[in-house]
Design a protein around this motif. Sequence first.
Motif, mmCIF file in Angstrom:
data_model
loop_
_atom_site.group_PDB
_atom_site.id
_atom_site.type_symbol
_atom_site.label_atom_id
_atom_site.label_comp_id
_atom_site.label_asym_id
_atom_site.label_seq_id
_atom_site.Cartn_x
_atom_site.Cartn_y
_atom_site.Cartn_z
ATOM 1 N N GLY A 1 79.825 27.704 65.305
ATOM 2 C CA GLY A 1 78.396 27.769 65.610
ATOM 3 C C GLY A 1 77.496 27.064 64.615
ATOM 4 O O GLY A 1 76.293 26.916 64.856
ATOM 5 N N LEU A 2 78.044 26.587 63.499
ATOM 6 C CA LEU A 2 77.219 25.910 62.502
ATOM 7 C C LEU A 2 76.880 24.493 62.954
ATOM 8 O O LEU A 2 77.758 23.734 63.352
ATOM 9 C CB LEU A 2 77.949 25.848 61.154
ATOM 10 N N THR A 3 75.608 24.163 62.892
ATOM 11 C CA THR A 3 75.133 22.792 63.089
ATOM 12 C C THR A 3 74.282 22.429 61.879
ATOM 13 O O THR A 3 73.380 23.183 61.499
ATOM 14 C CB THR A 3 74.300 22.664 64.373
ATOM 15 N N HIS A 4 74.592 21.300 61.273
ATOM 16 C CA HIS A 4 73.844 20.888 60.092
ATOM 17 C C HIS A 4 73.448 19.424 60.240
ATOM 18 O O HIS A 4 74.266 18.581 60.610
ATOM 19 C CB HIS A 4 74.686 21.065 58.826
ATOM 20 N N ARG A 5 72.187 19.130 59.937
ATOM 21 C CA ARG A 5 71.671 17.765 60.029
ATOM 22 C C ARG A 5 71.111 17.335 58.684
ATOM 23 O O ARG A 5 70.482 18.134 57.976
ATOM 24 C CB ARG A 5 70.602 17.663 61.112
ATOM 25 N N SER A 6 71.317 16.069 58.355
ATOM 26 C CA SER A 6 70.801 15.531 57.099
ATOM 27 C C SER A 6 70.570 14.036 57.261
ATOM 28 O O SER A 6 71.003 13.420 58.242
ATOM 29 C CB SER A 6 71.788 15.791 55.951
ATOM 30 N N SER A 7 69.893 13.446 56.292
ATOM 31 C CA SER A 7 69.667 12.001 56.299
ATOM 32 C C SER A 7 69.813 11.477 54.884
ATOM 33 O O SER A 7 69.665 12.216 53.907
ATOM 34 C CB SER A 7 68.278 11.658 56.846
ATOM 35 N N GLN A 8 70.115 10.201 54.778
ATOM 36 C CA GLN A 8 70.235 9.565 53.471
ATOM 37 C C GLN A 8 69.743 8.127 53.555
ATOM 38 O O GLN A 8 70.059 7.411 54.507
ATOM 39 C CB GLN A 8 71.688 9.570 52.985
ATOM 40 N N SER A 9 68.973 7.723 52.568
ATOM 41 C CA SER A 9 68.566 6.322 52.443
ATOM 42 C C SER A 9 69.491 5.630 51.454
ATOM 43 O O SER A 9 70.038 6.260 50.545
ATOM 44 C CB SER A 9 67.113 6.222 51.951
ATOM 45 N N ARG A 10 69.685 4.336 51.654
ATOM 46 C CA ARG A 10 70.511 3.545 50.745
ATOM 47 C C ARG A 10 69.839 2.208 50.476
ATOM 48 O O ARG A 10 69.244 1.600 51.375
ATOM 49 C CB ARG A 10 71.906 3.305 51.321
ATOM 50 N N ILE A 11 69.982 1.755 49.233
ATOM 51 C CA ILE A 11 69.410 0.479 48.807
ATOM 52 C C ILE A 11 70.502 -0.310 48.098
ATOM 53 O O ILE A 11 71.222 0.237 47.260
ATOM 54 C CB ILE A 11 68.228 0.681 47.842
ATOM 55 N N TYR A 12 70.613 -1.578 48.443
ATOM 56 C CA TYR A 12 71.535 -2.475 47.733
ATOM 57 C C TYR A 12 70.778 -3.743 47.365
ATOM 58 O O TYR A 12 70.150 -4.382 48.224
ATOM 59 C CB TYR A 12 72.740 -2.822 48.602
ATOM 60 N N VAL A 13 70.821 -4.105 46.082
ATOM 61 C CA VAL A 13 70.176 -5.329 45.599
ATOM 62 C C VAL A 13 71.210 -6.153 44.851
ATOM 63 O O VAL A 13 71.978 -5.611 44.042
ATOM 64 C CB VAL A 13 68.998 -5.025 44.662
ATOM 65 N N GLU A 14 71.234 -7.443 45.137
ATOM 66 C CA GLU A 14 72.180 -8.348 44.473
ATOM 67 C C GLU A 14 71.432 -9.591 44.012
ATOM 68 O O GLU A 14 70.551 -10.105 44.722
ATOM 69 C CB GLU A 14 73.291 -8.740 45.452
ATOM 70 N N ALA A 15 71.763 -10.070 42.817
ATOM 71 C CA ALA A 15 71.138 -11.283 42.274
ATOM 72 C C ALA A 15 72.204 -12.194 41.691
ATOM 73 O O ALA A 15 73.188 -11.721 41.107
ATOM 74 C CB ALA A 15 70.124 -10.915 41.193
ATOM 75 N N GLN B 1 77.544 24.329 49.271
ATOM 76 C CA GLN B 1 77.877 23.538 48.088
ATOM 77 C C GLN B 1 76.877 23.832 46.966
ATOM 78 O O GLN B 1 75.663 23.705 47.156
ATOM 79 C CB GLN B 1 77.876 22.051 48.427
ATOM 80 N N LYS B 2 77.409 24.216 45.809
ATOM 81 C CA LYS B 2 76.574 24.513 44.656
ATOM 82 C C LYS B 2 77.173 23.833 43.427
ATOM 83 O O LYS B 2 78.362 23.548 43.380
ATOM 84 C CB LYS B 2 76.501 26.025 44.420
ATOM 85 N N ARG B 3 76.338 23.591 42.439
ATOM 86 C CA ARG B 3 76.791 22.934 41.204
ATOM 87 C C ARG B 3 77.953 23.729 40.604
ATOM 88 O O ARG B 3 77.867 24.943 40.427
ATOM 89 C CB ARG B 3 75.633 22.838 40.215
ATOM 90 N N LEU B 4 79.041 23.018 40.307
ATOM 91 C CA LEU B 4 80.269 23.652 39.853
ATOM 92 C C LEU B 4 80.760 22.986 38.574
ATOM 93 O O LEU B 4 80.961 21.773 38.541
ATOM 94 C CB LEU B 4 81.355 23.528 40.937
ATOM 95 N N ALA C 1 74.178 19.994 51.032
ATOM 96 C CA ALA C 1 73.992 21.444 50.930
ATOM 97 C C ALA C 1 75.195 22.224 51.437
ATOM 98 O O ALA C 1 75.426 23.362 51.022
ATOM 99 C CB ALA C 1 72.748 21.870 51.714
ATOM 100 N N VAL C 2 75.964 21.627 52.340
ATOM 101 C CA VAL C 2 77.088 22.330 52.945
ATOM 102 C C VAL C 2 78.182 21.316 53.266
ATOM 103 O O VAL C 2 77.899 20.168 53.586
ATOM 104 C CB VAL C 2 76.638 23.096 54.221
ATOM 105 N N SER C 3 79.433 21.743 53.151
ATOM 106 C CA SER C 3 80.539 20.838 53.457
ATOM 107 C C SER C 3 80.780 20.795 54.956
ATOM 108 O O SER C 3 80.307 21.658 55.714
ATOM 109 C CB SER C 3 81.817 21.310 52.753
ATOM 110 N N SER C 4 81.553 19.808 55.411
ATOM 111 C CA SER C 4 81.860 19.695 56.843
ATOM 112 C C SER C 4 82.750 20.834 57.324
ATOM 113 O O SER C 4 82.936 21.009 58.525
ATOM 114 C CB SER C 4 82.549 18.354 57.130
ATOM 115 N N GLN C 5 83.288 21.629 56.398
ATOM 116 C CA GLN C 5 84.078 22.807 56.766
ATOM 117 C C GLN C 5 83.257 24.093 56.716
ATOM 118 O O GLN C 5 83.800 25.192 56.828
ATOM 119 C CB GLN C 5 85.305 22.917 55.852
#
Length: 454
Positions: free
Chosen positions: A167-181, A309-312, A301-305
């Motif tokens: 029954g758990l449903t979890h949604r999240s988003s992530q932005s990513r940036i890549y710069v190369e010179a 998730q907390k600082r360990l 915040a939560v694993s796929s299982q």
Amino acid sequence: MDWKIDQLKSELKNFPDVLGWIVSQEHIHRKERYFLNDAQKLGIDQDRDTRLQSIQMRVFVNRGVQGRQGEISVKLFPSLALKPQIDAAIQAAKLTDHQAWALPTSLPEKLPQLKTSDPRIAEDMDGSMDQLTAQIRAAVEKKRESAFNSAELFLSMHHREFHLSNGLTHRSSQSRIYVEAAYSKSIKLPNGQNHADEYLNSHWAVSQDDVNIAALFDETAELAAASLATEKPATGKYPVIVNAEVLSTLWNNQISHFSAANAYNQLPFQKPGTPLIEGATGDLISIWLDPSLDYGADTSAVSSQGIAQKRLQLVDQNKIVATAADLQHATYLSMPATTTAGAVEIGAGQFSHEELTQQAPQVIEILQFSGLFADAQSGTFSSEIRLARLYDRKTKTSKYLKGGSLSGSLFENFKNVRLSKERVKHAHFSADLGPGHGYFGPKYALMNDVSIVG
């Protein structure tokens, strides 16, 4: 989509042999901009806008054997009929044999709202692309000893969700940036021939605040010029300084040694109560997994299982104090499930960069490897040296080195390690899908007795 995730979940409930499932979906919107040198000015070569989607299903099935189950992970295609894909997955799962385990019956409560996506990119990717392009243009227009060749800028938004049969449903988003010179320098040799070399540098981040384009281009241009005035290193053993990018690779590899998965599969495993490094006498290392780091590469915040998730803390002053256990392997080993996601966090040292360069009569700092090979099982690493700098305390001079190879081992060369007091955040993504590798720790580390072949 020809079918929806809710339809997939509904169909799965109609199969009596299905014990449970984990369904994950990821939507990616990415913009790519490629730059070149256009008559000594910044020119835009290509602009791309792409959208990707991926649906993965991990399904657990009854094999009719007590304490055993079948399971398989498959990619599903929305353009194909749903039921035949489920049928094929279930039949394939029945051909496998795994020790039984189950998803949690209770759901995590009050999950924290974490900073995983830069709101400027999420709300206006075009605007962010233009802002960062303006910074690149300003960096390219700066007069330098070396010449600008090319650059790349990628921005992407990753929208993820996973659905568990409990029954758990979890949604999240992530932005990513890549710069190369990339910059190059050319000189004319005494024989009249031209000698040129190019230096390429790149940076990943999740937030725009973690990208310093001016500094990246300054460093790339400076090291491109330095690449033409180098010597080969002399063969021997040296104290060697490596940066956060190398430390991130080495320690993200090493995390598997503290995992329940390695313990169960009889792979290299370091259990709580034992030393991280036998005979350590330098800065004693402390390690955490931090899934809550602001704009980290693997903040969750939560694993796929379905485990919060907390600082360990895994290592305290060179002593291993915990095991990172996902639910599956924690069940197998009759131990509590813990955090398995997050950035690798290393405690700070006490030295400045300048102090690290003066720790021995001669110290070599690796500025860039040609390609670092790190073995996660043995802790060994090696690479050709793309560019380095030799600091000579006696003569109070330094010179650039190029060529030759370096090899070492975490368990040997970190025994007397010295860590910088400055800590930095580092992110790296090697594929479009899934999490990246995060690091928050010393910007530099000085290893001792590292073998270098000139």
